[in-house]
Design an enzyme around this catalytic site. Structure first.
Site, PDB file in Angstrom:
ATOM      1  N   HIS A  90       0.859  -1.193   0.000  1.00 47.61           N
ATOM      2  CA  HIS A  90       0.000   0.000   0.000  1.00 47.61           C
ATOM      3  C   HIS A  90       0.896   1.245   0.000  1.00 47.61           C
ATOM      4  CE1 HIS A  90      -2.861   3.041   1.231  1.00 47.61           C
ATOM      5  NE2 HIS A  90      -3.802   2.209   0.819  1.00 47.61           N
TER       6      HIS A  90
ATOM      7  N   GLU B 278      -3.668   1.513  -7.648  1.00 48.54           N
ATOM      8  CA  GLU B 278      -4.019   2.617  -6.756  1.00 48.54           C
ATOM      9  C   GLU B 278      -3.099   3.802  -7.037  1.00 48.54           C
ATOM     10  OE1 GLU B 278      -6.331   1.638  -3.072  1.00 48.54           O
ATOM     11  OE2 GLU B 278      -4.264   1.507  -2.500  1.00 48.54           O
TER      12      GLU B 278
ATOM     13  N   SER C  10     -10.101   7.000  -3.835  1.00 49.52           N
ATOM     14  CA  SER C  10     -11.278   7.880  -3.805  1.00 49.52           C
ATOM     15  C   SER C  10     -12.489   7.298  -4.518  1.00 49.52           C
ATOM     16  CB  SER C  10     -10.918   9.260  -4.365  1.00 49.52           C
ATOM     17  OG  SER C  10      -9.923   9.846  -3.561  1.00 49.52           O
TER      18      SER C  10
HETATM   19  C1  PEP Z   1      -6.657   3.268   0.069  1.00 45.73           C
HETATM   20  O1  PEP Z   1      -5.969   3.901   0.875  1.00 45.73           O
HETATM   21  O2  PEP Z   1      -6.394   2.088  -0.241  1.00 45.73           O
HETATM   22  C2  PEP Z   1      -7.783   3.934  -0.541  1.00 45.73           C
HETATM   23  C3  PEP Z   1      -8.282   3.447  -1.632  1.00 45.73           C
HETATM   24  O3  PEP Z   1      -8.201   5.024   0.126  1.00 45.73           O
HETATM   25  P1  PEP Z   1      -9.389   6.024  -0.306  1.00 45.73           P
HETATM   26  O4  PEP Z   1     -10.543   5.172  -0.792  1.00 45.73           O
HETATM   27  O5  PEP Z   1      -9.694   6.756   0.926  1.00 45.73           O
HETATM   28  O6  PEP Z   1      -8.832   6.877  -1.407  1.00 45.73           O
END
Ligand code: PEP
Length: 252
Positions: free
Chosen positions: A95, A166, A214
């Site tokens: 992550h 991500e 998000s």
């Molecule tokens: C995350 O940190 O894996 C993530 C997707 O966070 P958010 O949905 O808050 O952007």
């Protein structure tokens, strides 16, 4: 057809076990909906037992990291085998918040191997910190993916692997600031190509690619539309039962 995948990454929230209990009570009201997909909840470690007991019929347990060690005596470590014995089925690896604290792709790769040895599915997160016109972020993405999966050979246990795209710049904001579907589609095609180069086409096409960054009820539907993803990794919106329910609805 395999079920869509939804991962709730609670990070270091909710702030207390009683608040976690309230959230779990709210989530359980939607258990019928969640049974229609593969929902994983990744809570802070001390909540694992409670989450396990209270979501047994509609969600699976996940964890947010594992140590890069398999055997030996290590003070302060909760090893993958212990987590497995608690019922953990999936681990989030690489992550960006862990990478920001020093996690390297090399250690992610080691952890992938360790997770598989313990019988836990590794969900490997990759994503560029910024996107540029010249497409340099693709190089970054390719290198990160290759290094993070370096411990797997062509014939390895890729049947259990999940990849989450991500983009770091899109994490922790709002639907307005998330990636647009055309760019997501492009990244997913690119990731699939790198996986194909690494493991061959047949193997690569079975590796689920999720999107995280998000995701909210307002954008979940459009992000799924022909972008090639198999589900979502959700951070802040997973802490609100209504939002998670709406995101789950968009997946089925
Ligand atoms: C995350 O940190 O894996 C993530 C997707 O966070 P958010 O949905 O808050 O952007």
């Amino acid at each position: 057809m395999a079920k869509p995948i939804l991962i709730a990454n609670w990070k270091n929230h909710p702030g207390s076990l009683s608040e976690a209990g309230t959230l779990l009570r709210q989530l359980s009201r939607n258990s019928r909906l969640y049974k229609r997909l593969s929902l994983f909840i990744a809570p802070p470690l001390p909540y694992l037992g409670t989450v396990s007991l209270r979501t047994r019929n509609f969600a699976s347990l996940a964890t947010q990291d594992i140590p890069a060690i398999f055997q030996g005596t290590h003070t302060g470590m909760v090893t993958s085998d212990i987590l497995k014995s608690f019922g953990v089925r999936l681990v989030i690896l690489g992550h960006s918040e862990c990478r920001a604290l020093g996690e390297t792709s090399e250690s992610v790769s080691q952890k992938v191997k360790i997770a598989l040895r313990s019988g836990i599915v590794p969900l490997v997160c990759v994503g560029e910190t910024s996107r540029d016109q010249d497409g340099e972020h693709f190089e970054f993405l390719r290198d990160e993916l290759k290094l993070s999966l370096a411990s797997l050979n062509r014939k390895a246990d890729t049947s259990k692997l999940v990849v989450a795209y991500e983009p770091v710049w899109a994490i922790g904001k709002s639907a307005r600031d998330a990636i647009v579907p055309a760019d997501l589609k492009q990244s997913v095609i690119f990731i699939r190509k790198v996986l194909t180069d690494m493991f061959g086409r047949k193997t690569a096409e079975h590796i689920p690619i999720l999107y995280g960054g998000s995701v909210e009820p307002a954008n979940a539907g459009v992000l799924l539309d022909e972008t090639g993803i198999r589900g979502f990794l959700v951070g802040h919106a997973s802490l609100h039962a209504k939002s998670l329910g709406a995101i789950a609805e968009s997946l089925i």
